[in-house]
Design an enzyme around this catalytic site. Sequence first.
Site, PDB file in Angstrom:
ATOM      1  N   LEU A  45       0.832  -1.195   0.000  1.00  0.00           N
ATOM      2  CA  LEU A  45       0.000   0.000   0.000  1.00  0.00           C
ATOM      3  C   LEU A  45       0.872   1.252   0.000  1.00  0.00           C
ATOM      4  CD1 LEU A  45      -2.708  -0.990   2.628  1.00  0.00           C
ATOM      5  CD2 LEU A  45      -2.665  -1.429   0.157  1.00  0.00           C
ATOM      6  N   CYS A 113      -5.342   2.485  11.453  1.00  0.00           N
ATOM      7  CA  CYS A 113      -4.936   2.008  10.128  1.00  0.00           C
ATOM      8  C   CYS A 113      -5.339   0.553   9.932  1.00  0.00           C
ATOM      9  CB  CYS A 113      -3.422   2.174   9.969  1.00  0.00           C
ATOM     10  SG  CYS A 113      -2.798   1.712   8.345  1.00  0.00           S
ATOM     11  N   CYS A 209       4.400   5.860  10.677  1.00  0.00           N
ATOM     12  CA  CYS A 209       4.912   5.876   9.309  1.00  0.00           C
ATOM     13  C   CYS A 209       4.826   7.237   8.631  1.00  0.00           C
ATOM     14  CB  CYS A 209       4.215   4.811   8.467  1.00  0.00           C
ATOM     15  SG  CYS A 209       2.451   5.095   8.190  1.00  0.00           S
TER      16      CYS A 209
END
EC number: 2.8.1.13
Length: 401
Positions: A45, A113, A209
Amino acid sequence: MLNSLGLPGRPEDTRVVVAMSGGVDSSVVAGLMKREGYDVIGVTLQLYDHGEAVQKKGACCAGQDIHDARRVAESLDIPHYVLDYESRFREQVIERFADSYINGETPIPCVTCNQTVKFQDLLETAKDLGADVLVTGHYVRTKLEGNRNALYRPVDLDRDQSYFLFATTQEQLDFLRFPLGGMTKPEVRALAEEFGLIVADKHDSQDICFVPQGRYTDVIARLRPHAADPGDIVHVDGRVLGQHEGIIHFTIGQRRGIGVSTGEPLYVVHLDADNRRVIVGPKEFLATHKLLLRNVNWIGAGHFDDLPVEGLKVFAKVRSTRPPTEAILRKEGDDITVELVAGELGVAPGQACVFFDEDTQDARVLGGGWIQRAEKDRKSEDALRNLIGKSWEAAGLPASS
């Protein structure tokens, strides 16, 4: 006869989509699935602008990680797709992260997420690709309980990621597989060497991230400029001790870097977002004994509505780095509460409270919820209530019991 993924049929007739982040764990998972003869597809992704992220070390999903995932897929001779999820990730994870912080909370974007982008959107994409399962490199285990999968802590408790997966639904659990749950990290790295993967010695990601160099305040200030508005630093006794440059620079339980001194150790005990005030006080004001939860997800046996009237004994984990401790889970009308038997220090709204059936390596994850409010003892509650006044009720928080 079932294959190693618990499905009927030969491995070569079983399509597996592997979520490949470019790190050693997910790369080894892809290698394991390939070695066992499954029909493997790797998916990575793209979650944010990897043009900026290429220079960022210590984070997942960056440009270099996408490149590494592609090279691993090539070495394993499996098809590999990079999917652009930037807009979805920004909407569901980054924007929520920023809003949570400016509301005085301490969010956990990795859970969000997993809850939205990875185990909802990616899972649907895997099904569109004809997959029988979606496989990831998380360190957790599943076991078949009846005809449904149950979630358990991994063999390697130093790598335990069950706290971050509490929001996984039963339907998702039945479609997911976690091959690393029965391994230790050294065993995984040894397999990476055996498979000849270029990421065998790659460092694990440490930061969130999308947060460069761990400076989350930079991200929030860019998305929500007013979040850096100044305000007062106030002692629990009502004294104004100084000023700050935005409540986003503070978290509940913080001691260092507060910027004021009174000759006694001070901790951040509350963030009054409505009035842009950082409330500080002695350590005893951090003690939390009762939590009010929202958006609870139950993946234990039976139905959540059937909890015993006296409450259910569980072991609750309020931070990823803390061990589970004895607690009582109750459903009181529309409220879901957790009583922490021994109490905890520095629990903040926005964090997760995750329930286990025991405090052992074989503990089953029963579910969890988001902490809406961390209730302190009567003295601390009264002091904070006197300071916060009407905004306390305006924030939708319950009256003191």
